[in-house]
Design a protein around this motif. Structure first.
Motif, PDB file in Angstrom:
ATOM      1  N   ALA A 456     -36.157 -21.973  26.912  1.00  0.00           N
ATOM      2  CA  ALA A 456     -37.439 -22.195  27.580  1.00  0.00           C
ATOM      3  C   ALA A 456     -37.592 -21.285  28.796  1.00  0.00           C
ATOM      4  CB  ALA A 456     -37.561 -23.662  27.996  1.00  0.00           C
ATOM      5  N   ASP A 457     -36.526 -21.078  29.538  1.00  0.00           N
ATOM      6  CA  ASP A 457     -36.566 -20.211  30.710  1.00  0.00           C
ATOM      7  C   ASP A 457     -36.994 -18.796  30.335  1.00  0.00           C
ATOM      8  OD1 ASP A 457     -35.990 -19.693  33.560  1.00  0.00           O
ATOM      9  OD2 ASP A 457     -34.364 -18.463  32.767  1.00  0.00           O
ATOM     10  N   VAL A 458     -36.452 -18.294  29.235  1.00  0.00           N
ATOM     11  CA  VAL A 458     -36.808 -16.946  28.790  1.00  0.00           C
ATOM     12  C   VAL A 458     -38.255 -16.903  28.299  1.00  0.00           C
ATOM     13  CG1 VAL A 458     -36.357 -15.202  27.011  1.00  0.00           C
ATOM     14  CG2 VAL A 458     -34.456 -16.254  28.233  1.00  0.00           C
ATOM     15  N   GLY A 468     -35.797  -9.543  21.316  1.00  0.00           N
ATOM     16  CA  GLY A 468     -36.268  -9.295  19.968  1.00  0.00           C
ATOM     17  C   GLY A 468     -37.495 -10.076  19.564  1.00  0.00           C
ATOM     18  N   GLY A 469     -38.135 -10.804  20.491  1.00  0.00           N
ATOM     19  CA  GLY A 469     -39.289 -11.618  20.169  1.00  0.00           C
ATOM     20  C   GLY A 469     -38.933 -13.084  20.019  1.00  0.00           C
ATOM     21  N   ALA A 470     -39.945 -13.959  20.085  1.00  0.00           N
ATOM     22  CA  ALA A 470     -39.711 -15.405  20.098  1.00  0.00           C
ATOM     23  C   ALA A 470     -39.016 -15.889  18.833  1.00  0.00           C
ATOM     24  CB  ALA A 470     -41.033 -16.139  20.302  1.00  0.00           C
ATOM     25  N   LEU A 475     -34.002 -17.821  16.189  1.00  0.00           N
ATOM     26  CA  LEU A 475     -33.013 -17.690  15.117  1.00  0.00           C
ATOM     27  C   LEU A 475     -31.641 -17.340  15.688  1.00  0.00           C
ATOM     28  CD1 LEU A 475     -35.080 -15.764  12.404  1.00  0.00           C
ATOM     29  CD2 LEU A 475     -34.345 -18.153  12.337  1.00  0.00           C
ATOM     30  N   SER A 476     -31.622 -16.519  16.715  1.00  0.00           N
ATOM     31  CA  SER A 476     -30.344 -16.142  17.348  1.00  0.00           C
ATOM     32  C   SER A 476     -29.692 -17.338  18.018  1.00  0.00           C
ATOM     33  CB  SER A 476     -30.579 -15.026  18.373  1.00  0.00           C
ATOM     34  OG  SER A 476     -31.058 -13.854  17.758  1.00  0.00           O
ATOM     35  N   ARG A 582     -31.280  -5.892  12.671  1.00  0.00           N
ATOM     36  CA  ARG A 582     -32.366  -6.786  12.271  1.00  0.00           C
ATOM     37  C   ARG A 582     -32.893  -7.608  13.443  1.00  0.00           C
ATOM     38  NH1 ARG A 582     -29.643  -4.909   8.611  1.00  0.00           N
ATOM     39  NH2 ARG A 582     -30.336  -4.696   6.441  1.00  0.00           N
ATOM     40  N   GLY A 583     -32.512  -7.218  14.637  1.00  0.00           N
ATOM     41  CA  GLY A 583     -33.066  -7.844  15.830  1.00  0.00           C
ATOM     42  C   GLY A 583     -32.495  -9.192  16.175  1.00  0.00           C
TER      43      GLY A 583
END
Length: 700
Positions: A456-458, A468-470, A475-476, A582-583
């Motif tokens: 949430a902080d990010v 790499g996007g939301a 997923l990470s 693949r990000g």
């Protein structure tokens, strides 16, 4: 040392009182929250247990659960504190916020030594990192205030000869003959702390401050300058610790560690710094120390106890911070000091090898925590936190054993309705599945909410693209959480073994850390085979006892059974590269670029130089031979000279590959032997061992 003008001493007694008062309030609130949460969870556990804690097994289960839950709750509330402070714009009590940026930037610098202790490290990587730091300081325009020291404890001749040749090449490449120095101790006492102590005895009086690096450290020049300026403005600060981030990860394991460090780390370090304030811990590297009080108060005496608690202090950094605090100096952790980095061990095997040393060193702190006089309570608690970092594993193991005993007793033996002596009324066992589910959910909240807060902080701060996007970021987080769940039981079993070894004072071999490489199948099976068999037997016993208990055991048993394949899988660089492409598991430094990391990839003669046979180069190459002979010993006693004469004659006739490592070290450390071999090799026949090497060297 030069004294600072009054304008550089802005802190007053009132300001110091304020941070101490804030620390007391924050710690009291943290204590109430942690103990309250632990009491509630322990009460819930007792309600779940069949006899509600009225048997000795259940008392043991409840006691171990309370200890583990306290430690878990502490981490939860520190992360929560970090999240709140970051959302409020930072901690106003932090050292960095006591003056505005313009005032800090105008603060003159003091003379500072940048020291890098090394011991059998990859030479090219270590010196290229130091080169990047040197050039970054040069770009800041403040290089004239800094000198650099490579402090070697290496014992292998091929390693130290390589270090010395690379140091000389780096001096020439940077034009740093008067600013970059190398010293190798002939007698390796007390490991890294002894190495630093030897430097201070020789050169400490020449400097106000010392920036301590590890062999894999990277720090930006502006960050180092800022740290010196903070020390100048706050003369009561003895140690200022930055919060290093992980970078340059290649393997799957290292990339998971790097992602977790960069995503979750800011919350935990901000919260930890807010609770510790001026009584923080020292992590041994990527920090700046005020030399005079460090030399006066931080000498490490040998422990006077027995077994584990006798001899040299192995983990010196927490102890030095505690001694600084005892002397009236402040120790600060500053999370907002950016451009401070280190590297993760590339494999789980390498991490556990390091943890084996750290476990013994941290358990030694128990003696200091209990018996050292006049230490501040905050530093005693820092010792306790470090001890719990490893003691939690055997506590968890004991919890699993007692729960297994409890289930076996209920299944295999008739129910005892009178478990206590002289009991007048029967005690009926009770089962409450809903309470058990509530307890599981309560524990999962403590485990996973800090991860969600970091996420949430990010997202709130608009930094999602840096990961790499939301979608890829989420997923990470899922991938990292799965990996953490798989690795936790493996670490638990390994740390439990290390704690037992430490308590029995098993001797450890102190070696340099591996910074690269993958784990082979054979090594993984040999290392994890016994643990896998133990987990398989436990899980089979659980299934035989009761299917529900078997299902409860699977989150711990499955990772242990599959430990060897997991060791191999997590060590693979190819998998880490595939995910990065693949990000997934991205870090901000990979998305935005990192000047320090880019500097490691710049063309340099060091990698090629370090690939050569250092001993052969020291004998054949005229310039290298002159350097190595100049750094070697002067002529020795007659008896030693007779031994050396035989060794160098043998080396000349049979070639260096016929020498044992100890004999090669004797020759490499003797100036006269290196000069004699150099002269004789250039006169040797073309078909001799050295003649062929000489011809090959000239051809290239």
């Amino acid at each position: 040392m030069t004294s600072l003008p009054p304008t550089l001493l802005p802190d007053s007694t009132h300001a110091q009182y304020n941070w101490r008062a804030s620390a007391r309030r924050r710690r009291a609130l943290l204590l109430v929250l942690v103990l309250g949460q632990t009491l509630a969870a322990t009460w819930l556990l007792l309600a779940v247990l069949p006899y509600h804690g009225r048997t000795w097994v259940e008392v043991g289960i409840a006691a171990l659960f309370a200890l583990l839950f306290t430690w878990l709750s502490l981490g939860f509330w520190i992360a929560m504190t970090g999240f709140v402070l970051r959302r409020l714009g930072g901690d106003q009590r932090s050292l960095l916020r006591r003056q505005d940026a313009a005032t800090l930037a105008s603060t003159p610098l003091g003379r500072t030594a940048v020291v890098m202790p090394i011991y059998h490290e990859p030479v090219a990587r270590s010196l290229l990192g130091l080169k990047a730091i040197y050039q970054s300081l040069e770009a800041s325009g403040e290089l004239q205030h800094f000198d650099f020291y490579i402090l070697s404890d290496s014992r292998d001749a091929d390693v130290w000869l390589q270090e010395q040749a690379a140091w000389q090449a780096l001096r020439q490449e940077l034009g740093a003959q008067s600013r970059l120095f190398y010293r190798r101790r002939k007698l390796n006492l007390n490991h890294k702390s002894g190495n630093i102590a030897d430097f201070l005895r020789r050169w400490g009086r020449d400097y106000q401050y010392m920036v301590v690096l590890d062999a894999d450290s990277l720090m930006g020049g502006d960050t180092i300058v800022q740290m010196v300026q903070l020390m100048q403005r706050h003369p009561q600060v003895g140690i200022l610790q930055s919060s290093p981030r992980l970078l340059n990860a290649q393997s799957l394991f290292a990339r998971i560690q790097q992602f977790a460090n960069q995503l979750y780390g800011p919350l935990f370090t901000t919260g930890l710094a807010a609770v510790q304030l001026g009584e923080a811990a020292f992590w041994g590297h990527n920090a700046i120390l005020r030399i005079r009080p460090f030399m006066q108060h931080c000498g490490l005496r040998r422990l006077p106890g027995w077994g584990l608690f006798k001899g040299s202090v192995l983990s010196h950094d927490f102890v030095e911070a505690a001694y600084m605090g005892r002397a009236g100096q402040e120790v600060w952790l500053e999370p907002e000091l950016h451009a401070s980095y280190e590297e993760s061990p590339p494999t789980l095997s390498d991490e556990l090898t390091r943890d084996r040393r750290w476990a013994k060193g941290n358990l030694q702190h128990l003696w200091l925590m209990l018996f050292s006089r006049r230490l501040r309570l905050a530093h005693r608690l820092a010792f306790l936190n470090g001890i719990m970092g490893y003691l939690a594993s055997p506590l968890w193991f004991g919890f699993l054993v007692l729960t297994t005993v409890e289930v076996a007793r209920l299944v295999l033996w008739p129910i005892n309705y009178f478990p206590q002596p002289n009991q007048l009324f029967p005690l009926w066992p009770e089962w409450h599945p809903t309470r058990a589910l509530a307890l599981v959910g309560f524990t999962l909240i403590l485990l996973f909410v800090p991860k969600l807060l970091a996420l949430a902080d990010v997202l709130i701060s608009g930094q999602r693209r840096r990961y790499g996007g939301a979608l890829r970021l989420c997923l990470s987080v899922l991938l990292e959480s799965l990996a953490s769940a798989l690795l936790a039981p493996i670490r638990m079993l390994a740390h439990s073994r290390y704690v037992v070894e430490a308590l029995f004072n098993v001797n450890l071999r102190w070696a340099g850390q591996n910074r690269s490489g993958e784990t082979s199948w054979l090594a993984a099976v040999l290392d994890q085979g016994i643990g896998s068999l133990l987990a398989l037997s436990w899980s089979a016993f659980a299934y035989w006892l009761q299917p529900m208990f078997f299902l409860w055991s699977l989150p711990v048993a499955v990772p242990l059974v599959l430990a060897a394949p997991l060791f191999v899988l997590f060590s693979r660089i190819g998998i880490g590269t595939w995910l990065r492409d693949r990000g997934l598991l991205l870090s901000p430094d990979e998305h935005n670029g990192n000047a320090l990391l880019d500097a490691l990839e710049q063309p340099s003669s060091l990698p090629d130089l370090c690939e050569r046979d250092a001993f052969v180069e020291a004998v054949i190459h005229p310039t290298t031979q002159q350097l190595q002979a100049g750094l070697a010993h002067a002529p020795r006693a007659r008896r030693q000279q007779q031994e050396l004469q035989l060794l160098r004659q043998r080396c000349l006739e049979q070639g260096p590959e016929q020498l044992e490592p100890a004999h090669k070290q004797l020759l490499a450390a003797d100036a006269q032997s290196l000069r004699w071999l150099h002269e004789q090799v250039w006169l040797s026949a073309a078909d001799s061992p050295w003649g062929r090497r000489l011809a090959n060297r000239i051809a290239h």
